[in-house]
Design a protein around this motif. Structure first.
Motif, PDB file in Angstrom:
ATOM      1  N   CYS A 138       0.972  -1.428   0.067  1.00  0.00           N
ATOM      2  CA  CYS A 138       0.014  -0.073  -0.130  1.00  0.00           C
ATOM      3  C   CYS A 138       0.664   1.331   0.126  1.00  0.00           C
ATOM      4  O   CYS A 138       0.690   2.425  -0.534  1.00  0.00           O
ATOM      5  CB  CYS A 138      -0.947   0.102   1.126  1.00  0.00           C
ATOM      6  SG  CYS A 138      -2.355  -1.065   1.076  1.00  0.00           S
ATOM      7  N   LYS A 139       2.071   1.271   0.725  1.00  0.00           N
ATOM      8  CA  LYS A 139       2.820   2.721   0.840  1.00  0.00           C
ATOM      9  C   LYS A 139       3.794   2.536  -0.326  1.00  0.00           C
ATOM     10  O   LYS A 139       4.052   3.826  -0.692  1.00  0.00           O
ATOM     11  CB  LYS A 139       3.841   2.201   1.709  1.00  0.00           C
ATOM     12  CG  LYS A 139       3.123   2.280   3.452  1.00  0.00           C
ATOM     13  CD  LYS A 139       4.338   2.137   4.627  1.00  0.00           C
ATOM     14  CE  LYS A 139       3.423   2.164   5.595  1.00  0.00           C
ATOM     15  NZ  LYS A 139       4.615   1.793   6.857  1.00  0.00           N
ATOM     16  N   GLN A 140       3.511   1.586  -1.381  1.00  0.00           N
ATOM     17  CA  GLN A 140       4.187   1.766  -2.743  1.00  0.00           C
ATOM     18  C   GLN A 140       3.222   2.086  -3.712  1.00  0.00           C
ATOM     19  O   GLN A 140       3.311   2.060  -4.841  1.00  0.00           O
ATOM     20  CB  GLN A 140       5.041   0.522  -3.122  1.00  0.00           C
ATOM     21  CG  GLN A 140       6.076   0.280  -2.159  1.00  0.00           C
ATOM     22  CD  GLN A 140       6.855  -0.968  -2.506  1.00  0.00           C
ATOM     23  OE1 GLN A 140       8.028  -1.142  -2.092  1.00  0.00           O
ATOM     24  NE2 GLN A 140       6.362  -1.797  -3.453  1.00  0.00           N
ATOM     25  N   GLN A 141       1.974   2.237  -3.306  1.00  0.00           N
ATOM     26  CA  GLN A 141       0.660   2.649  -4.122  1.00  0.00           C
ATOM     27  C   GLN A 141       0.289   1.303  -4.952  1.00  0.00           C
ATOM     28  O   GLN A 141      -0.630   1.346  -5.904  1.00  0.00           O
ATOM     29  CB  GLN A 141       1.108   3.511  -5.117  1.00  0.00           C
ATOM     30  CG  GLN A 141       1.013   5.020  -4.936  1.00  0.00           C
ATOM     31  CD  GLN A 141       0.904   5.911  -6.050  1.00  0.00           C
ATOM     32  OE1 GLN A 141       1.501   6.110  -7.054  1.00  0.00           O
ATOM     33  NE2 GLN A 141      -0.283   6.889  -5.678  1.00  0.00           N
ATOM     34  N   ASP A 142       0.456   0.121  -4.567  1.00  0.00           N
ATOM     35  CA  ASP A 142       0.259  -1.245  -4.936  1.00  0.00           C
ATOM     36  C   ASP A 142      -1.053  -1.559  -4.100  1.00  0.00           C
ATOM     37  O   ASP A 142      -0.856  -2.564  -3.457  1.00  0.00           O
ATOM     38  CB  ASP A 142       1.407  -2.287  -4.862  1.00  0.00           C
ATOM     39  CG  ASP A 142       2.417  -1.890  -6.013  1.00  0.00           C
ATOM     40  OD1 ASP A 142       2.082  -1.097  -7.087  1.00  0.00           O
ATOM     41  OD2 ASP A 142       3.477  -2.171  -5.737  1.00  0.00           O
ATOM     42  N   THR A 143      -1.986  -0.837  -4.160  1.00  0.00           N
ATOM     43  CA  THR A 143      -3.053  -1.098  -3.211  1.00  0.00           C
ATOM     44  C   THR A 143      -4.022  -2.369  -3.743  1.00  0.00           C
ATOM     45  O   THR A 143      -4.907  -2.701  -3.067  1.00  0.00           O
ATOM     46  CB  THR A 143      -4.192   0.207  -3.143  1.00  0.00           C
ATOM     47  OG1 THR A 143      -4.534   0.637  -4.398  1.00  0.00           O
ATOM     48  CG2 THR A 143      -3.331   1.391  -2.305  1.00  0.00           C
ATOM     49  N   HIS A 144      -3.808  -2.699  -5.152  1.00  0.00           N
ATOM     50  CA  HIS A 144      -4.443  -4.120  -5.608  1.00  0.00           C
ATOM     51  C   HIS A 144      -3.854  -5.106  -4.915  1.00  0.00           C
ATOM     52  O   HIS A 144      -4.529  -6.349  -5.071  1.00  0.00           O
ATOM     53  CB  HIS A 144      -4.360  -3.815  -6.973  1.00  0.00           C
ATOM     54  CG  HIS A 144      -2.745  -3.899  -7.445  1.00  0.00           C
ATOM     55  ND1 HIS A 144      -2.018  -3.023  -7.343  1.00  0.00           N
ATOM     56  CD2 HIS A 144      -2.383  -4.745  -8.316  1.00  0.00           C
ATOM     57  CE1 HIS A 144      -0.961  -3.134  -7.784  1.00  0.00           C
ATOM     58  NE2 HIS A 144      -0.900  -4.120  -8.672  1.00  0.00           N
ATOM     59  N   ILE A 145      -2.782  -5.070  -4.345  1.00  0.00           N
ATOM     60  CA  ILE A 145      -2.224  -6.353  -3.675  1.00  0.00           C
ATOM     61  C   ILE A 145      -1.817  -6.090  -2.110  1.00  0.00           C
ATOM     62  O   ILE A 145      -0.747  -6.396  -1.567  1.00  0.00           O
ATOM     63  CB  ILE A 145      -0.897  -6.874  -4.416  1.00  0.00           C
ATOM     64  CG1 ILE A 145      -0.051  -5.596  -4.763  1.00  0.00           C
ATOM     65  CG2 ILE A 145      -1.392  -7.728  -5.529  1.00  0.00           C
ATOM     66  CD1 ILE A 145       1.347  -6.282  -5.556  1.00  0.00           C
TER      67      ILE A 145
END
Length: 404
Positions: free
Chosen positions: A113-120
């Motif tokens: 989430c902190k890397q903007q990979d909120t899909h995983i």
């Protein structure tokens, strides 16, 4: 107790509208809820009165019986609503806010989430990274094709519309921010679409149309959309796309050459997924068709955006390999042409604020592109049947009659 009617999957081909009870800020046991998620407290969440919620092609995979979705699963992951209750730990979202809900559920705290990979997101689905409302094997978060729904991690996830009255005037466009507009846009970005690109989009369903409109917004010179259904292709032409009918003219390379003068494009987008059909009149299901065809028509060094859904379990597939998500893909061709493949759920939060601004400014006309069509909650079962027949519409459910 306030009633809460919702669209519920019962068996292949059958959805019903039932009262599922008013939500609270706890994920309780129910159909499809992961046992490790039962009883999960969500004081960081809110209760929404649903203003709009859309039928998605991904929902259709479950309704057709092509997944392991259990009977009783509440459907719906495309949600826009008004906040009517906030949890103890919610600081910035307030009662009365009109918000868009990203379809992927994300905690905002984990590495992804902190890397903007909120899909995983790593913390919302005990089975594997990534989650969504009302979807099989996604943790069991209750779907939003309903009158009211609970949304966790509200401060992190929710996109608040800055002006409520302005938002309601453009609600048919803004309702697309929860999924298909960011998904189509992600497909175009993943494919490397830029000013002057020639682009092929496989599939003229709502996500394919959203991808085509997104490619236009990104500056593509020509966007070509392929499908087997002429009504859908006519919808693509209505906002300036070129089209190819793969039922009547199955040779994709020839059709692209007739349009561009060469039999290849710079970029391609798979907006179909695992229930793909072979090309030509009477062709049957062939799940690797789209992936192989877009490798064939994309130039060497090109990129392939793949927002179309592929699954690890497909009980309705015709052979054992496909039932496990193993497809006969010409990976050697992709290697030889040095293609880049981008797959997976769309990280909605990476795009939704920018796309909201494009809508509010009038730059994006996504509701027109996908032919947004409003129906009542009670009409949802009929909407599912009509959508399954290939109609060129994006059904928007209006649970409280606010749009009518």
């Amino acid at each position: 107790m306030v009633a809460n009617k919702a669209v519920v999957y019962r068996k292949p081909g059958v959805v019903e509208v039932e009262d599922i009870g008013f939500p609270d800020l706890v994920l309780r046991d129910g159909p499809g809820v992961n046992p490790l998620n039962v009883g999960r407290k969500c004081e960081h969440g809110v209760i929404l009165k649903v203003v709009t919620t859309n039928i998605c092609g991904s929902d259709q995979h479950m309704v057709r019986g092509r997944t392991t979705a259990p009977s009783g699963l509440v459907l719906g992951h495309e949600i826009t609503g008004e906040v009517i209750e906030v949890g103890r730990d919610v600081e910035f979202i307030k009662k009365g806010d009109l918000v868009s809900v990203p379809f992927n559920i994300a905690c905002g705290r984990c590495r992804n989430c902190k890397q903007q990979d909120t899909h995983i997101c790593e913390n919302v689905n005990p089975d594997r990274p990534g989650s969504a409302y009302g979807y099989v094997d996604m943790g069991g978060w209750v779907g939003g094709q309903s009158e009211y729904v609970m949304v966790p991690y509200a401060d992190f996830q929710l996109l608040k519309f800055p002006d409520k009255d302005q938002a309601l005037e453009k609600i048919l466009d803004l309702t697309m921010l929860s999924d298909i507009f960011p998904t189509g846009y992600h497909g175009a970005v993943s494919a490397g679409v830029k000013t002057g690109s020639t682009v092929y989009v496989a599939g003229a369903g709502p996500v394919g149309l959203a991808a085509a409109h997104s490619a236009q917004l990104l500056g593509a010179s020509v966007v070509i959309v392929g499908d087997l259904i002429e009504e859908r292709l006519a919808q693509a032409r209505s906002f300036g796309c070129e089209t190819v009918n793969l039922r009547t003219h199955p040779n994709l390379e020839e059709q692209i050459e007739q349009i561009l003068g060469v039999p290849e494009v710079d970029c391609a987008i798979d907006a179909v997924g695992f229930e793909a059909s072979g090309h030509g009149d009477g062709a049957g299901e062939a799940p690797a068709t789209v992936l192989n065809s877009i490798m064939g028509v994309t130039r060497a060094g090109g990129r392939l955006g793949i927002p179309g859904l592929y699954v690890t379990g497909d009980p309705g597939a015709e052979d054992k390999d496909a039932q496990e998500g193993t497809l006969k893909i010409r990976f050697g061709l992709g290697f030889a042409k040095a293609h880049t493949f981008v797959t997976g759920q769309t990280p909605v939060m990476r795009y939704h604020r920018d796309l909201m601004q494009a809508i509010l400014s009038g730059r994006a006309q996504i509701a027109k592109a996908v032919n947004a069509t409003v129906i009542s909650l009670e009409e949802a079962p009929a909407g599912y049947k009509e959508f399954d027949g290939g109609v060129a519409k994006k059904f928007v459910i209006d649970p409280h009659g606010a749009l009518r």
